[in-house]
Write a protein that holds these residues in place. Structure first.
Motif, PDB file in Angstrom:
ATOM      1  N   PHE A 157      -3.547  13.747  -4.277  1.00 14.63           N
ATOM      2  CA  PHE A 157      -3.825  12.615  -5.167  1.00 14.63           C
ATOM      3  C   PHE A 157      -4.096  11.333  -4.366  1.00 14.63           C
ATOM      4  N   ILE A 158      -3.491  11.220  -3.168  1.00 15.43           N
ATOM      5  CA  ILE A 158      -3.757  10.044  -2.327  1.00 15.43           C
ATOM      6  C   ILE A 158      -5.212  10.044  -1.871  1.00 15.43           C
ATOM      7  N   ALA A 159      -5.731  11.224  -1.480  1.00 13.80           N
ATOM      8  CA  ALA A 159      -7.116  11.328  -1.016  1.00 13.80           C
ATOM      9  C   ALA A 159      -8.110  10.971  -2.115  1.00 13.80           C
ATOM     10  N   ALA A 160      -7.724  11.175  -3.370  1.00 18.13           N
ATOM     11  CA  ALA A 160      -8.627  10.884  -4.489  1.00 18.13           C
ATOM     12  C   ALA A 160      -8.695   9.392  -4.825  1.00 18.13           C
ATOM     13  N   LEU A 161      -7.794   8.599  -4.279  1.00 19.59           N
ATOM     14  CA  LEU A 161      -7.794   7.159  -4.546  1.00 19.59           C
ATOM     15  C   LEU A 161      -8.879   6.464  -3.719  1.00 19.59           C
ATOM     16  N   PRO A 162      -9.449   5.374  -4.227  1.00 23.23           N
ATOM     17  CA  PRO A 162     -10.560   4.701  -3.528  1.00 23.23           C
ATOM     18  C   PRO A 162     -10.236   4.309  -2.084  1.00 23.23           C
ATOM     19  N   GLN A 163      -9.020   3.843  -1.844  1.00 24.37           N
ATOM     20  CA  GLN A 163      -8.658   3.387  -0.504  1.00 24.37           C
ATOM     21  C   GLN A 163      -7.681   4.317   0.198  1.00 24.37           C
ATOM     22  N   GLY A 164      -7.482   5.508  -0.348  1.00 16.40           N
ATOM     23  CA  GLY A 164      -6.598   6.463   0.282  1.00 16.40           C
ATOM     24  C   GLY A 164      -5.183   5.922   0.429  1.00 16.40           C
ATOM     25  N   VAL A 165      -4.599   6.114   1.621  1.00 14.98           N
ATOM     26  CA  VAL A 165      -3.226   5.655   1.833  1.00 14.98           C
ATOM     27  C   VAL A 165      -3.120   4.133   1.857  1.00 14.98           C
ATOM     28  N   ASP A 166      -4.256   3.443   1.937  1.00 17.03           N
ATOM     29  CA  ASP A 166      -4.237   1.980   1.925  1.00 17.03           C
ATOM     30  C   ASP A 166      -4.365   1.418   0.515  1.00 17.03           C
ATOM     31  N   SER A 167      -4.346   2.277  -0.500  1.00 16.22           N
ATOM     32  CA  SER A 167      -4.430   1.824  -1.891  1.00 16.22           C
ATOM     33  C   SER A 167      -3.145   1.123  -2.292  1.00 16.22           C
ATOM     34  N   SER A 206       0.836  -1.209   0.000  1.00 15.70           N
ATOM     35  CA  SER A 206       0.000   0.000   0.000  1.00 15.70           C
ATOM     36  C   SER A 206       0.870   1.257   0.000  1.00 15.70           C
ATOM     37  N   ILE A 207       0.210   2.394  -0.248  1.00 20.90           N
ATOM     38  CA  ILE A 207       0.918   3.682  -0.187  1.00 20.90           C
ATOM     39  C   ILE A 207       1.461   3.904   1.224  1.00 20.90           C
ATOM     40  N   ALA A 208       0.652   3.576   2.238  1.00 20.01           N
ATOM     41  CA  ALA A 208       1.098   3.753   3.624  1.00 20.01           C
ATOM     42  C   ALA A 208       2.337   2.906   3.908  1.00 20.01           C
ATOM     43  N   ASP A 209       2.327   1.668   3.418  1.00 14.71           N
ATOM     44  CA  ASP A 209       3.484   0.783   3.630  1.00 14.71           C
ATOM     45  C   ASP A 209       4.734   1.355   2.975  1.00 14.71           C
TER      46      ASP A 209
END
Length: 593
Positions: free
Chosen positions: A472-482, A443-446
């Protein structure tokens, strides 16, 4: 600086190298071997029992069992039936046990070998991967480890059982009739000599085949990574021919080995035929003349086949063995590759981030890339390295990160020579952003909290905001977990770059190293990132390598590098006013000349 190749000739036999590494598994290997031996003992007995059955039917009250005290033929048959059932149960039980033990050992050992090889690879300098080729290393970590697993799954048991079978049957032969045993065993030395001769010829051919397999892996790995470029330049046909070339080479190397391996079985079959015919004729003559019992003759005919026929599998066993030994050498060469000395020093608890390169010289493959560079960077300052490609800018960064060591001179952080520091300790205080950032398939967070065993969500959000990635992270379906996909394939180049910058800022390092870190973002995003970085300048030392001079004009100092030397130093305004190399580059980029 070069790394030792992983294909250096081994000083010890590969099997000895494997046994030495597998020392913790010796008890498991001993048990597996014992089960293989016991299985073969009970596997050979039915042939002997056939002879006993014939002896009961022919001789009845004068049979072997009658002399053992069981006079009634029917009772003899019942006893023989009970023994046969027991033998088959034991044979089946030990077959299950050896299969379970060998396969479990194969799985455990291939797991340990892969992890040991990968762990050792991570401890080697980054240049080792470049010198050895990533595709070749992938072949070692996957195909070679699997080849060792296949040998342990079946090959080790086969070798043990052929040896045990020959010993057991040989003992029975010599007890019953020594001269017939000599005839039956006559082909065995010829078979073994032939097998070892073939083995000697096969070894270099299988080593060449493994090298060719690595070349195929390397080419495919390279092309899959660059598939977009291949398509963009309509180079599919050209790359197909390159893949065809390395694949043809692999096929040719394998075919050369197969030609030798395929010849073993027919040769062994002829030797087996000679031994079987000798037993059939000479043993039959002895039985007809009364020198050998009919039951014993029947048993010997069956035992001859059990003795010699498994030797026809020497071809497959030799093939599997040689492939495995070539793989053992390659895996162990990687595990045994010498590690650089690992210092244990550490920096003071509070790291200010002062950096100094003192008369640093560095060469790659006898080609000098840095010529006595002196550079001092005060703590909290932003310093830029600019100049033409090949000037030595990235080499200075690699020295600071401890990826390479200088031939002479010193690299110091807060006055401490990093040559005496634990590299892991040093790198925990440095945030590094490469021109082509690596993102792991998570994920992005990872990826932002990469290397942190206990990620802090608040710090992740703060780092994303500073790197201008929050929107752009906020616009993703799962946010930082995308998920980002393999190597960040689900993100654009600019998004990957911002995630990499956020990762460096998440660490909150004393020193920030940016190697063309904003090259893949648009001008607006770059300006925002530069503004965020300037706000942090007083908190950390920042070392920037850049080709776009507009990204470094606000640095405290700019150093122009050419051919491994610093040729100009100063602020942006000072260098432009000086009218030297930097001024020429600036005018060129501004469209003035």
């Amino acid at each position: 600086m070069t790394s030792a190749p992983i294909s250096a000739p081994a000083a010890r036999h590969p099997l000895r190298r494997l046994f030495r590494y597998a020392r913790p598994y010796r008890r498991d290997a001993a048990l597996a071997s014992l089960y293989s031996v016991l299985n073969k003992v009970f596997d050979v007995l039915p042939e002997a029992l056939i002879g006993v059955a014939v002896d009961i039917v022919v001789n009845q009250r004068d049979s072997f069992l009658a002399r053992m005290g069981v006079a009634e033929p029917l009772h003899q048959l019942l006893l023989l039936t009970g023994i046969t059932v027991l033998v088959w149960l034991c044979e089946s039980t030990f077959e299950y046990l050896y299969a379970l033990k060998w396969r479990r050992l194969a799985q455990d050992l291939q797991h340990e070998l892969r992890l040991a090889a990968y762990s050792h690879l991570q401890a080697l300098p980054p240049d080792f991967v470049t010198d050895a080729r990533s595709g070749r290393l992938m072949a070692v970590l996957n195909e070679d480890v699997h080849q060792i697993e296949r040998f342990l799954n079946t090959g080790a048991n086969d070798l043990i059982q052929v040896t045990v079978s020959a010993s057991l049957i040989g003992t029975v032969f010599f007890l019953l009739t020594a001269d017939l045993a000599a005839l039956a065993f006559l082909p065995i030395p010829l078979i073994l000599v032939g097998a070892f001769w073939f083995q000697k010829k096969l070894a270099p051919r299988y080593a060449a085949a493994r090298e060719a397999a690595a070349a195929v892996s390397d080419r495919l790995n390279n092309n899959l990574a660059g598939i977009a470029t291949i398509k963009a330049y309509t180079a599919e046909a050209q790359e197909f021919e390159r893949v065809r070339g390395v694949s043809d080479t692999y096929r040719a190397r394998n075919a050369e080995a197969i030609r030798f391996a395929a010849a073993i079985t027919p040769v062994i079959r002829m030797a087996v035929l000679a031994g079987f015919v000798a037993t059939l004729l000479y043993g039959g003559w002895k039985a007809l003349s009364g020198e050998l019992g009919i039951g014993a003759y029947s048993a010997l005919v069956f035992l001859t086949q059990r003795l010699l026929w498994p030797l026809t599998r020497l071809a497959d066993m030799t093939d599997l063995y040689q492939r495995a030994m070539a793989s053992v050498n390659r895996v162990m060469d990687l595990i045994d590759a010498p590690l650089p000395p690992l210092p244990s020093g550490s920096l003071p608890e509070l790291v200010r981030g002062e950096v100094r390169f003192a008369d640093v010289r560095l060469s790659y493959d006898a080609r000098r890339v840095l010529h006595g560079v002196d550079l001092a960077i005060p703590a909290g300052h932003t310093v830029a390295l600019v100049g033409p490609t090949g000037g030595g800018k990235s080499s200075l960064l690699r020295l600071l990160l401890g990826f390479v060591a200088p031939e002479s001179g010193r690299v110091c952080v807060d006055g401490v020579d990093i040559a005496g520091l634990d590299p892991a300790h040093l790198r925990r205080h440095i945030g590094y952003v490469a021109q082509d950032p690596f993102l792991t398939d998570a994920s992005i967070a990872d990826n932002i909290a990469y290397g942190d065993a206990e990620p802090d969500r608040a710090r992740i959000a703060r780092a994303a905001e500073l790197a201008q990635a929050a929107e752009f992270i906020a616009a993703l379906p799962q946010g930082v977990d995308s998920p980002v996909g393999e190597r960040g394939s689900r993100l654009s180049g600019g998004q990957r770059q911002r995630i990499a910058i956020a990762r460096a800022l998440y660490r909150d390092p004393a020193i920030l190293v940016l190697d063309e870190a904003t090259s893949a973002v648009d001008n607006e995003t770059e300006a925002a990132i530069q503004s965020a970085l300037r706000a942090l300048t007083g908190e950390r030392t920042t070392l920037i390598v850049a080709h776009r001079l507009s990204t470094v004009r606000h640095a405290h100092a700019i150093h122009v590098m050419e051919a491994g030397r610093i040729v100009e130093s100063g602020s942006h305004d000072e260098l432009v006013a000086r009218g030297g190399t930097y001024a020429a580059l600036w005018r060129l980029q501004m469209g003035e000349g």
